[in-house]
Design a protein around this motif. Structure first.
Motif, PDB file in Angstrom:
ATOM      1  N   ALA A  24     -48.588  11.119 -24.554  1.00  0.00           N
ATOM      2  CA  ALA A  24     -49.742  12.006 -24.404  1.00  0.00           C
ATOM      3  C   ALA A  24     -49.924  12.859 -25.655  1.00  0.00           C
ATOM      4  O   ALA A  24     -51.054  13.076 -26.116  1.00  0.00           O
ATOM      5  N   ALA A  25     -48.816  13.342 -26.218  1.00  0.00           N
ATOM      6  CA  ALA A  25     -48.892  14.178 -27.428  1.00  0.00           C
ATOM      7  C   ALA A  25     -49.471  13.389 -28.590  1.00  0.00           C
ATOM      8  O   ALA A  25     -50.286  13.909 -29.366  1.00  0.00           O
ATOM      9  N   ARG A  26     -49.058  12.129 -28.712  1.00  0.00           N
ATOM     10  CA  ARG A  26     -49.592  11.304 -29.793  1.00  0.00           C
ATOM     11  C   ARG A  26     -51.094  11.085 -29.620  1.00  0.00           C
ATOM     12  O   ARG A  26     -51.849  11.114 -30.597  1.00  0.00           O
ATOM     13  N   HIS A  27     -51.523  10.874 -28.375  1.00  0.00           N
ATOM     14  CA  HIS A  27     -52.953  10.650 -28.142  1.00  0.00           C
ATOM     15  C   HIS A  27     -53.748  11.923 -28.416  1.00  0.00           C
ATOM     16  O   HIS A  27     -54.853  11.863 -28.997  1.00  0.00           O
ATOM     17  N   ILE A  28     -53.204  13.063 -28.022  1.00  0.00           N
ATOM     18  CA  ILE A  28     -53.861  14.337 -28.322  1.00  0.00           C
ATOM     19  C   ILE A  28     -54.004  14.501 -29.827  1.00  0.00           C
ATOM     20  O   ILE A  28     -55.049  14.934 -30.332  1.00  0.00           O
ATOM     21  N   ILE A  55     -48.349  20.243 -24.160  1.00  0.00           N
ATOM     22  CA  ILE A  55     -48.009  18.828 -24.334  1.00  0.00           C
ATOM     23  C   ILE A  55     -47.980  18.476 -25.813  1.00  0.00           C
ATOM     24  O   ILE A  55     -47.085  17.744 -26.274  1.00  0.00           O
ATOM     25  N   ALA A  56     -48.954  18.977 -26.566  1.00  0.00           N
ATOM     26  CA  ALA A  56     -49.009  18.678 -28.001  1.00  0.00           C
ATOM     27  C   ALA A  56     -47.752  19.152 -28.715  1.00  0.00           C
ATOM     28  O   ALA A  56     -47.314  18.544 -29.696  1.00  0.00           O
ATOM     29  N   ARG A  57     -47.153  20.238 -28.201  1.00  0.00           N
ATOM     30  CA  ARG A  57     -45.919  20.757 -28.791  1.00  0.00           C
ATOM     31  C   ARG A  57     -44.677  20.149 -28.141  1.00  0.00           C
ATOM     32  O   ARG A  57     -43.557  20.526 -28.459  1.00  0.00           O
ATOM     33  N   ARG A  58     -44.925  19.224 -27.196  1.00  0.00           N
ATOM     34  CA  ARG A  58     -43.837  18.497 -26.540  1.00  0.00           C
ATOM     35  C   ARG A  58     -42.866  19.432 -25.824  1.00  0.00           C
ATOM     36  O   ARG A  58     -41.653  19.278 -25.893  1.00  0.00           O
ATOM     37  N   VAL A 140     -54.773  18.903 -42.003  1.00  0.00           N
ATOM     38  CA  VAL A 140     -54.050  20.137 -41.689  1.00  0.00           C
ATOM     39  C   VAL A 140     -53.340  20.004 -40.349  1.00  0.00           C
ATOM     40  O   VAL A 140     -52.167  20.368 -40.211  1.00  0.00           O
ATOM     41  N   SER A 141     -54.038  19.468 -39.350  1.00  0.00           N
ATOM     42  CA  SER A 141     -53.444  19.308 -38.021  1.00  0.00           C
ATOM     43  C   SER A 141     -52.233  18.383 -38.068  1.00  0.00           C
ATOM     44  O   SER A 141     -51.219  18.634 -37.423  1.00  0.00           O
ATOM     45  N   GLN A 142     -52.345  17.314 -38.831  1.00  0.00           N
ATOM     46  CA  GLN A 142     -51.245  16.365 -38.925  1.00  0.00           C
ATOM     47  C   GLN A 142     -50.020  17.010 -39.562  1.00  0.00           C
ATOM     48  O   GLN A 142     -48.896  16.859 -39.073  1.00  0.00           O
TER      49      GLN A 142
END
Length: 245
Positions: A24-28, A55-58, A140-142
């Motif tokens: 889910a984090a990868r898809h976000i 989730i993005a921060r796992r 930047v996000s990456q």
């Protein structure tokens, strides 16, 4: 099938009701790099923005239902078109860059890693542009997702990291955790209310210990030396976990 019956069936079949947030984090991340903001992703997935951020921060396991909802969010129709000139609000990129400096990453090192002219990075950091190109905010996000949980000292010298934290303090920049929605221009930073510096260090350390960070990682995230962490716990009368003492 009701959720309760579904859970019972899953247990009988040996299936776990929860899973790691990795997919889910990868898809976000991919959705973000293609221009979607967290509120848009949350709306499409029918979950809260805070959940997207967690989730993005796992941070911890998620239910398979939530994972499915996120994975079903489609990419924008025009995503990934080479030379795309679309722009998005620059505030999220600015806050992510500022959070990296708070963590000890010097602006010069960030610019070098992004392959970005220093003046452009400087303008982003200081919020001089209301909007930025999608490909710029995506880069930047990456980088933010790669570096946010890594001690700056893994990439730069200790002295350079301390100078970066001094710069961040002078400008009043906030850590990423201060934002409920880092991409929302109307969001206000929340550092958890009026608590003493000692109490704040103790509370933040407890959260970082649960994340499994090392002494060096915790100190880097807090922007102080480990001796200061230990001293704060002594003053508060709160013992550190044995493995950290």
């Amino acid at each position: 099938m009701t959720s309760a019956k579904h859970a019972t069936y899953a247990r009988r079949q040996g299936l776990r009701a929860t899973t790691t947030p990795e997919m889910a984090a990868r898809h976000i991340h991919h959705l973000r790099t293609h221009g979607l903001r967290d509120p848009q992703i949350a709306t499409a997935a029918h979950i809260g923005v805070a959940t997207i951020y967690r989730i993005a921060r796992r941070h911890g396991p998620i239910t398979r239902a939530v994972e499915r909802r996120i994975l079903e969010v489609p990419m924008p129709a025009d995503a990934g078109i080479a030379g795309c000139t679309a722009t998005v609000a620059a505030v999220g990129a600015a806050r992510r860059l500022q959070a990296l400096v708070v963590n000890g990453y010097p602006p010069a090192a960030i610019a070098l890693r992004l392959g970005m002219p220093r003046q452009q990075l400087h303008d982003l950091l200081h919020g001089r542009h209301r909007r930025a190109a999608v490909h710029t905010t995506a880069r930047v996000s990456q980088l933010y997702l790669e570096w946010w949980d890594q001690p700056a000292e893994q990439h730069v010298t200790g002295a350079a990291a301390e100078r970066a934290r001094t710069i961040a303090t002078a400008h009043g920049w906030m850590p990423a955790a201060a934002w409920d929605d880092i991409d929302d221009p109307a969001a206000e930073p929340d550092l958890g209310g009026a608590v003493s510096r000692v109490q704040a260090v103790v509370e933040d350390t407890a959260e970082l210990v649960l994340e499994g960070l090392s002494r060096e990682g915790i100190a880097a995230r807090l922007g102080i030396q480990w001796d200061a962490v230990r001293q704060a716990h002594r003053r508060a009368g709160v013992p550190l976990p044995a493995m950290y003492d």
